[in-house]
Design an enzyme around this catalytic site. Structure first.
Site, PDB file in Angstrom:
ATOM      1  N   GLY A 133       6.094 -15.278  -1.152  1.00  0.00           N
ATOM      2  CA  GLY A 133       6.226 -14.498  -2.428  1.00  0.00           C
ATOM      3  C   GLY A 133       6.213 -13.100  -2.628  1.00  0.00           C
TER       4      GLY A 133
ATOM      5  N   LYS B 247      -0.896 -12.944  -2.253  1.00  0.00           N
ATOM      6  CA  LYS B 247      -1.417 -13.124  -1.122  1.00  0.00           C
ATOM      7  C   LYS B 247      -2.930 -12.323  -1.015  1.00  0.00           C
ATOM      8  CE  LYS B 247       0.289  -8.961   1.574  1.00  0.00           C
ATOM      9  NZ  LYS B 247       0.643  -8.556   2.717  1.00  0.00           N
TER      10      LYS B 247
ATOM     11  N   CYS C  39       8.528  -8.130  -2.086  1.00  0.00           N
ATOM     12  CA  CYS C  39       9.654  -8.085  -1.124  1.00  0.00           C
ATOM     13  C   CYS C  39      10.261  -9.131  -0.471  1.00  0.00           C
ATOM     14  CB  CYS C  39       8.888  -7.133   0.097  1.00  0.00           C
ATOM     15  SG  CYS C  39       8.108  -5.576  -0.344  1.00  0.00           S
TER      16      CYS C  39
ATOM     17  N   GLU D  82       1.132  -4.767   1.767  1.00  0.00           N
ATOM     18  CA  GLU D  82       0.074  -4.884   0.663  1.00  0.00           C
ATOM     19  C   GLU D  82      -1.203  -5.537   1.198  1.00  0.00           C
ATOM     20  OE1 GLU D  82       1.472  -6.039  -3.178  1.00  0.00           O
ATOM     21  OE2 GLU D  82       3.230  -4.890  -2.921  1.00  0.00           O
TER      22      GLU D  82
ATOM     23  N   LYS E  42       0.525   5.816 -15.913  1.00  0.00           N
ATOM     24  CA  LYS E  42      -0.121   5.608 -14.448  1.00  0.00           C
ATOM     25  C   LYS E  42      -0.394   7.187 -14.151  1.00  0.00           C
ATOM     26  CE  LYS E  42       2.375   2.436 -11.727  1.00  0.00           C
ATOM     27  NZ  LYS E  42       3.453   2.022 -10.824  1.00  0.00           N
TER      28      LYS E  42
HETATM   29  P1  NAD Z   1       6.339  -0.333  -7.610  1.00  0.00           P
HETATM   30  O1  NAD Z   1       7.081  -1.267  -9.054  1.00  0.00           O
HETATM   31  O2  NAD Z   1       5.201  -0.495  -7.268  1.00  0.00           O
HETATM   32  O3  NAD Z   1       6.584   1.198  -7.759  1.00  0.00           O
HETATM   33  C1  NAD Z   1       7.889   1.949  -8.248  1.00  0.00           C
HETATM   34  C2  NAD Z   1       7.360   3.092  -9.066  1.00  0.00           C
HETATM   35  O4  NAD Z   1       8.444   3.769  -9.181  1.00  0.00           O
HETATM   36  C3  NAD Z   1       6.905   2.802 -10.506  1.00  0.00           C
HETATM   37  O5  NAD Z   1       5.643   3.239 -10.576  1.00  0.00           O
HETATM   38  C4  NAD Z   1       7.981   3.288 -11.313  1.00  0.00           C
HETATM   39  O6  NAD Z   1       7.391   3.659 -12.705  1.00  0.00           O
HETATM   40  C5  NAD Z   1       8.677   4.370 -10.649  1.00  0.00           C
HETATM   41  N1  NAD Z   1       9.807   4.893 -11.184  1.00  0.00           N
HETATM   42  C6  NAD Z   1      11.120   4.162 -11.546  1.00  0.00           C
HETATM   43  N2  NAD Z   1      11.802   5.070 -11.782  1.00  0.00           N
HETATM   44  C7  NAD Z   1      11.356   6.403 -11.588  1.00  0.00           C
HETATM   45  C8  NAD Z   1      11.834   7.812 -11.741  1.00  0.00           C
HETATM   46  N3  NAD Z   1      13.075   7.760 -12.228  1.00  0.00           N
HETATM   47  N4  NAD Z   1      11.220   8.682 -11.458  1.00  0.00           N
HETATM   48  C9  NAD Z   1       9.769   8.739 -11.025  1.00  0.00           C
HETATM   49  N5  NAD Z   1       9.122   7.282 -10.892  1.00  0.00           N
HETATM   50  C10 NAD Z   1       9.955   6.041 -11.149  1.00  0.00           C
HETATM   51  O7  NAD Z   1       7.138  -0.809  -6.304  1.00  0.00           O
HETATM   52  P2  NAD Z   1       6.861  -0.725  -4.855  1.00  0.00           P
HETATM   53  O8  NAD Z   1       6.089  -1.930  -4.540  1.00  0.00           O
HETATM   54  O9  NAD Z   1       6.083   0.590  -4.426  1.00  0.00           O
HETATM   55  O10 NAD Z   1       8.170  -0.820  -4.059  1.00  0.00           O
HETATM   56  C11 NAD Z   1       9.042   0.342  -3.852  1.00  0.00           C
HETATM   57  C12 NAD Z   1      10.117   0.262  -3.087  1.00  0.00           C
HETATM   58  O11 NAD Z   1       9.639   0.164  -1.870  1.00  0.00           O
HETATM   59  C13 NAD Z   1      10.996  -0.895  -3.330  1.00  0.00           C
HETATM   60  O12 NAD Z   1      12.305  -0.857  -2.902  1.00  0.00           O
HETATM   61  C14 NAD Z   1      10.253  -1.838  -2.430  1.00  0.00           C
HETATM   62  O13 NAD Z   1      11.254  -2.900  -1.890  1.00  0.00           O
HETATM   63  C15 NAD Z   1       9.960  -0.960  -1.132  1.00  0.00           C
HETATM   64  N6  NAD Z   1       8.713  -1.750  -0.343  1.00  0.00           N
HETATM   65  C16 NAD Z   1       7.834  -2.341  -0.991  1.00  0.00           C
HETATM   66  C17 NAD Z   1       6.784  -2.680  -0.131  1.00  0.00           C
HETATM   67  C18 NAD Z   1       5.576  -3.477  -1.026  1.00  0.00           C
HETATM   68  O14 NAD Z   1       4.769  -3.956  -0.261  1.00  0.00           O
HETATM   69  N7  NAD Z   1       5.231  -3.336  -2.019  1.00  0.00           N
HETATM   70  C19 NAD Z   1       6.768  -2.633   1.220  1.00  0.00           C
HETATM   71  C20 NAD Z   1       7.865  -1.837   1.785  1.00  0.00           C
HETATM   72  C21 NAD Z   1       9.066  -1.431   1.251  1.00  0.00           C
END
Ligand code: NAD
Length: 433
Positions: free
Chosen positions: A257, A320, A260, A155, A35
């Site tokens: 779905g 979505k 989240c 998203e 990435k």
């Molecule tokens: P994601 O899986 O897209 O991203 C998480 C990233 O963290 C991954 O790229 C992973 O490789 C990285 N990671 C894991 N361990 C790591 C470490 N030790 N050091 C550095 N990087 C590390 O997840 P996301 O959708 O971005 O969600 C992240 C958080 O935000 C979750 O708690 C989610 O519930 C919350 N959230 C998500 C959304 C959404 O729409 N996706 C909206 C609000 C909140």
């Protein structure tokens, strides 16, 4: 300000890029080398409207960088945002091991005052636990603050949501951190609600749970409308005019779905349980959501009588529109189920096919909706992409083996489809046969 964003996924990448865009110096970190390599080569590994342009622009203007070196990023920054995943464990509880790992490393390397901000969605009391870990591993014995700054972006419209949020929630316990966070967010000119950490943590789970409740409510109503011969779209419209209710999130369909809602609802049920409260309402929200998908699959099987040997075209795979995210997408269960019954599947999604290919096998992936329609016995709408609403239905009909549309997102007006001679099955409305 100097900012480190740990975890460069959907939330971290948007957060880091937007903070850079409003003038901060940001370094985004991820353990996924592939990435980070891609990002360093101007390849954005996720689809999010407007994101690629902003990443490239801010990199060029040297406000945004990417690394796998968490330690260096921490040393270089004043505020560290934790944006790693918090996926569900088997029990439904959030897995906080990624958050804990990151917190420990931050503590070991920080050599000056830092704010550690939780942006990942975490259970109430996580802030306390993060602070304890940091205190325990604080090698250089420096001053720090933990704050909770939950993220509400969606998203598909993440940049817009981040830049123009309805509100910013900041849970913090000390004036010093409050002032820094206020200054950081000042350029967004949005309402900021300061609370204690625990309330901020609950606001995030409560908001997602409420939205999921609205979805399950309208889906439950859609079943009543079908039984009574009413139209759920009209019912939603009539309810939505009431300002106390609002029209948003009253779209009947095949259930929520994504990465989240399913996980956050599950986690909130578990949090409540641990605190000693049986959150029956949320359990029912979850149950209605699961049933809604099953009901839809039954509709497909009922109208086709025998699915075996038939060709079913699926339009939309992402959970979505405007995203390539396939996590917990309803299309997965639908496809798996009808494949088990012996159907042949053709599918198209404008952005999610690369990700879908890792999850859904034995599918003929097509280049456009018309290729999906060719020789299909039925077309199933699983995601409400805008381009599907503008399909040339005459052309679709001429390509299909049978003129049958089963619409899980109510994207067509039943009369328009009827005019073209389709049998049309949708959600919470009379079947057109
Ligand atoms: P994601 O899986 O897209 O991203 C998480 C990233 O963290 C991954 O790229 C992973 O490789 C990285 N990671 C894991 N361990 C790591 C470490 N030790 N050091 C550095 N990087 C590390 O997840 P996301 O959708 O971005 O969600 C992240 C958080 O935000 C979750 O708690 C989610 O519930 C919350 N959230 C998500 C959304 C959404 O729409 N996706 C909206 C609000 C909140």
């Amino acid at each position: 300000m100097k900012i480190a964003v740990i975890g460069s996924g959907y939330v971290g990448l948007v957060t880091g890029t937007c903070f850079a865009e409003i003038g901060n110096k940001v370094i985004c970190v991820d353990i996924d080398e592939d990435k980070i390599n891609k990002l360093n080569n101007n390849i954005v590994p996720i689809y999010e409207p407007g994101l690629e342009e902003l990443v490239i622009k801010n990199k060029k203007e040297q406000r945004l960088g990417f690394t796998t070196d968490l330690k260096e990023a921490v040393k270089e920054s004043d505020i560290i945002f934790i944006c790693v995943g918090t996926p569900p464990k088997k029990s439904g509880e959030a897995d906080l091991s990624y958050v804990e790992n990151v917190a420990r490393t931050i503590a070991e390397v920080m050599d000056s005052y830092k704010i550690i901000a939780e942006k990942s969605t975490v259970p109430v009391e996580t802030g306390e636990k993060v602070a304890k870990i940091i205190k325990a591993y604080n090698t250089h014995n420096v001053d720090f603050d933990v704050v909770s700054n939950p993220e509400f972006l969606r998203e598909g419209s993440a940049i817009e949501d981040f830049m123009h949020p309805d509100r910013i929630v900041i849970g913090c316990e000390r004036e010093k951190a409050r002032q820094i966070m206020q200054k950081l967010y000042a350029p967004l000119n949005a309402p900021i609600l300061f609370t204690e950490i625990k309330s901020a943590e609950i606001i995030k789970h409560a908001s997602n749970s409420f939205l999921a409740t609205k979805i399950s409510f309208i889906n439950a109503l859609s079943n009543i409308c079908e039984l009574a011969g009413a139209d759920v779209e009209k019912v939603a419209e009539g309810m939505g005019y009431d300002k106390r209710i609002g029209r948003a999130f009253l779209n009947a369909g095949i259930g929520y779905g994504g990465s989240c809602f399913p996980k956050d609802i599950e986690a909130f049920i578990r949090i409540a349980e641990k605190l000693g409260y049986d959150f029956k309402l949320l359990k029912t929200v979850r149950e209605i959501n699961n049933e809604q998908k099953k009901t839809f699959i039954k509709k497909i099987e009922k109208i086709l009588w025998n699915v075996k040997g038939k060709t079913i075209g699926i339009l939309g795979l992402a959970f979505k529109p405007n995203t390539d995210d396939m996590r917990s997408a309803p299309s997965i269960d639908i496809i798996n189920d009808i494949q088990k019954e012996g159907a042949k599947i053709k599918a198209y999604d404008p952005k999610a096919m690369e990700k879908a290919k890792h999850l859904l096998k034995n599918i003929e992936y097509c280049n456009n909706p018309y290729d999906v329609a060719k020789d299909a016995d039925a077309l199933v709408i699983a995601t409400e992409w805008k381009e599907f609403k503008k399909l040339d239905l005459k052309k679709i009909k001429s390509l299909m083996k049978h003129s049958l549309i089963i619409d899980g997102r109510n994207i067509f007006n039943p009369y328009d489809v009827k005019k073209e001679g389709f049998t049309y099955i949708s959600i919470g409305r009379k079947d057109v046969v």
